[in-house]
Every structure is written in structure tokens, then in C-alpha cells.
Write an enzyme that holds these catalytic residues in place. Structure first.
Site, PDB file in Angstrom:
ATOM      1  N   ARG A   1      -1.527 -19.382  89.027  1.00 22.80           N
ATOM      2  CA  ARG A   1      -2.611 -18.325  88.865  1.00 22.80           C
ATOM      3  C   ARG A   1      -3.320 -18.195  89.508  1.00 22.80           C
ATOM      4  O   ARG A   1      -4.622 -18.374  89.599  1.00 22.80           O
ATOM      5  CB  ARG A   1      -3.286 -18.281  87.099  1.00 22.80           C
ATOM      6  CG  ARG A   1      -2.672 -18.363  86.031  1.00 22.80           C
ATOM      7  CD  ARG A   1      -1.789 -17.742  85.611  1.00 22.80           C
ATOM      8  NE  ARG A   1      -1.222 -16.697  84.627  1.00 22.80           N
ATOM      9  CZ  ARG A   1       0.099 -17.853  84.427  1.00 22.80           C
ATOM     10  NH1 ARG A   1       0.429 -17.928  85.320  1.00 22.80           N
ATOM     11  NH2 ARG A   1       0.118 -17.400  83.626  1.00 22.80           N
TER      12      ARG A   1
ATOM     13  N   SER B   1      -6.377 -13.298  78.603  1.00 19.30           N
ATOM     14  CA  SER B   1      -6.738 -14.429  78.843  1.00 19.30           C
ATOM     15  C   SER B   1      -7.683 -15.289  79.497  1.00 19.30           C
ATOM     16  O   SER B   1      -7.650 -13.793  80.640  1.00 19.30           O
ATOM     17  CB  SER B   1      -5.389 -15.349  79.117  1.00 19.30           C
ATOM     18  OG  SER B   1      -4.371 -14.919  77.921  1.00 19.30           O
TER      19      SER B   1
ATOM     20  N   GLU C   1     -10.136 -17.514  84.521  1.00 22.54           N
ATOM     21  CA  GLU C   1      -9.487 -15.883  85.068  1.00 22.54           C
ATOM     22  C   GLU C   1      -9.467 -14.670  85.560  1.00 22.54           C
ATOM     23  O   GLU C   1      -9.102 -14.697  87.032  1.00 22.54           O
ATOM     24  CB  GLU C   1      -7.706 -16.235  83.910  1.00 22.54           C
ATOM     25  CG  GLU C   1      -6.636 -15.666  84.622  1.00 22.54           C
ATOM     26  CD  GLU C   1      -5.916 -16.041  84.003  1.00 22.54           C
ATOM     27  OE1 GLU C   1      -4.943 -14.861  84.364  1.00 22.54           O
ATOM     28  OE2 GLU C   1      -5.805 -16.655  83.441  1.00 22.54           O
TER      29      GLU C   1
END
Length: 351
Positions: A160, A239, A343
Site C-alpha cells: 500500500r 478499508s 489508509e
């Protein structure tokens, strides 16, 4: 280019949260994108880039500066080589590659947002990451004022993360190039156990491309991860927290906390993540810290379908969302000694 002033930004995000921008510009070509970026940089005006708005948390006060929507279009397929303009809708592009019989991104179906955002976040799900198929990223370098082409190895991809995310003020992604696989209508080897189980096969097997895509879409929809304006569980950024990656020492301490809290027979999720590191599940941590699906009594709550998604139930403010996020972060840290990291990109606010 279209230009608006004191323009609302909430409708441009999947959270449907955030105040207005001083100025909102929509660019439909690479040249327009570059011109708008140069104009803002030369004037010293703060610049906010918006693609699909699926990874943004914008403060209630909005953004004092120029918000630039990348609405460029371009889908070019030559053999197994794919080029996407930054503004292309990602999930539509995935569907077209599946229809063309090419494997490599089929398990990334249903992910909201634009193609240009995928290398920034190194988007991944269900056993695939874009870094495994991206060959080049074409970007405008705000530092040099030039358009550059970065090879995969120059993008510093990790979980990520990427070079673009670590230096967000430098690059504006214009185009992304991929190398896909012609496996005679079959998917890439399935690397995610849940997907394989749903398809009735073993991890590592291949299945028809359409079956892989449809299965992932069903799995995502069951978790509220496919956009639906009527379903408030999808008024989210997917998420909200990344899965923690722990050193061996930290993971041993974490396991001890788990046994202390939940009993000797309980083992936390553990996935190898490079030498000396183990990845665990943020969703598991949230649930075991006492935050169940649907947690909350205000306008911002945990999704009723997935503990990893924070949602706007229709009347939330960004501060409502952040209050919930902070409560979850504090609760997980108190329970297990791990600090979750958000995130989505925050604009004008922070946890």
C-alpha cells in the site's frame, strides 16, 4: 477545462464528506492537467488532486486552494500491453481486460476510484497488487516541470505504498502502463484462500477469467466494498486502516498480548511479509478489541458488513468520522499495543 468557485467537494468523494474548495478545475486531457498544475505551482496555490475520490477524507472546512479533478480518458490495448489514462474508471478498465481474455488484474475488480490512483497506493486485494503488472507510470514532475516515465523498479512499490505516496507533492500521475497475461481465457493463479474457496478450487489454481471477476465482485459486495448509492455501508473509503506489518520482536509481544487477553489457545492472523516481518489483520484487531460490525451510535459507524470500513450513515461530518477512527485506534492500541494507520489520504485534518 471547467472551472468553479466555492465548489462542494463532498459529492466527489465516496465518503460524501468535506467542505468546499476555493476553486475546482476539471481537466479532460493531459495537457490540461499539466497546465492547471503549473498554474497553481507558479502562483504558490495549494493543490489537491482528485480522481475517483475513493481514498480521500476532506475536512469539514474544505480546501483553500485549487482542487483539480483528473477526468482524462484513454484505454489502449496492444496485445498484452495496456495503457490507461489517469482518469479512467478502474473497475470498468478491469472489466474490459477480462472481456479481452487477459489476466493479471481480474481480482482487483470492483475497487472504486481511478486508474491514476492505483500506483500511488499500490492498490491490492484478493491476492493481487497492481505493482505485479505495472511496467511504467507516466507522470508530470512538479519539481522539474517535465513529463517523465518511471519504470516499475523506479516506483518503489511496497505494501500500500510507493514513491508517489512517499513524495505526494512531486508527481502527478498521467498514465499507467501494464503488462497482462494471455492464459487462454484463464485467470492468474489464485493466491487468496477466500477466493479459491469460493470458487471450489485450490490456491494456485487458475479459473475462467469471468468467474474470477464475478466471484471477487460478490465477495466485495458482501462486505459493502462495491459502490451502491442506496447502501450506506458503501459510503466509505473501503478499508480505512492498513494491515499492520510487525517485526519478529513486535509480533512476539503481540502474541503475548493476545494470549493474555483472549486465552492461551488463540492465535492471531499471521502472514509472512518479508524477512523478519509478519503481517496481521487490522479487521481482526478491530473486532477483538470490541468494535463489532455496525459499532457506533452516531452518524458515522463501522460498516454492518465489515469491521475494516468506517461509514457515513447519511448525515455524518468529517469530524464524526475522525472521532470514530480515533476511538478505534485508541481501543486497538490499548488492547494489543498496535497503532493502526489510516489508509485514506487526509486533507486538512489528521487522526
Amino acid at each position: 477545462m471547467q472551472e468553479l468557485h466555492d465548489a462542494p467537494l463532498a459529492p466527489l468523494t465516496t465518503f460524501r464528506l468535506g467542505g468546499p474548495a476555493t476553486r475546482l478545475v476539471t481537466a479532460t486531457t493531459d495537457d490540461e492537467v499539466i497546465a492547471a498544475v503549473r498554474e497553481a505551482d507558479e502562483a504558490g496555490t495549494p493543490l489537491l488532486l482528485i480522481g475517483g475520490g475513493s481514498n480521500l477524507v476532506i475536512g469539514d472546512k474544505g480546501f483553500e486552494g485549487t482542487a483539480l479533478v483528473l477526468a482524462t480518458k484513454g484505454y489502449s490495448l496492444n496485445g498484452t500491453s495496456l495503457e490507461l489514462a489517469a482518469g479512467e474508471v478502474w473497475t470498468d478498465a478491469v472489466a474490459r481486460t477480462v472481456e479481452a481474455g487477459l489476466a493479471g488484474i481480474e481480482c482487483l475488480a470492483g475497487i472504486p476510484g481511478s486508474a491514476g490512483a492505483t500506483p500511488i497506493q499500490n492498490v491490492g486485494a484478493y491476492g493481487q497488487e497492481v505493482s505485479s503488472t505495472i511496467t511504467e507510470v507516466v507522470a508530470y514532475d512538479r519539481r522539474t516541470g517535465e513529463t517523465v516515465t518511471l519504470a516499475n523498479e523506479d516506483c518503489a512499490f511496497s505494501y500500500r505504498h510507493s514513491r508517489f505516496k512517499s513524495d505526494p507533492e512531486r508527481y502527478v500521475v498521467l498514465r499507467v502502463r501494464f503488462s497482462l497475461e494471455d492464459a487462454e481465457g484463464l485467470s492468474a493463479p489464485l493466491r487468496y484462500a477466500e477466493t479459491a474457496r469460493a470458487l471450489g478450487v485450490e490456491a494456485g489454481d487458475r479459473v475462467p477469467l469471468a468467474s474470477a471477476r464475478e466471484t471477487v465482485l460478490k465477495l466485495r459486495a458482501g462486505k459493502g466494498m462495491v459502490l451502491d448509492p442506496e447502501d450506506h455501508d458503501t459510503w466509505s473509503a473501503g478499508s480505512f486502516f492498513t494491515n499492520p506489518i510487525l517485526t519478529d520482536t513486535d509480533f512476539a509481544a503481540f502474541r503475548a498480548r493476545v494470549r493474555e487477553r483472549l486465552g492461551d489457545g488463540v492465535e492471531p492472523p499471521a502472514y509472512p511479509s518479508g524477512e523478519g516481518h509478519t503481517k496481521t489483520s487490522a479487521a481482526w484487531l478491530i473486532d477483538k478489541s470490541g468494535f463489532a460490525k455496525g459499532y457506533g451510535d452516531g452518524p458515522a459507524r463501522i460498516s454492518t458488513k465489515h469491521t475494516l470500513a468506517l461509514t457515513n450513515r447519511g448525515s455524518a461530518t468529517t469530524e464524526d468520522l475522525l472521532a470514530l477512527a480515533r476511538e478505534v485506534v485508541a481501543g486497538v492500541h490499548e488492547a494489543f499495543g498496535i497503532t493502526l494507520v489510516n489508509e485514506p489520504v487526509t486533507v486538512g485534518v489528521s487522526l
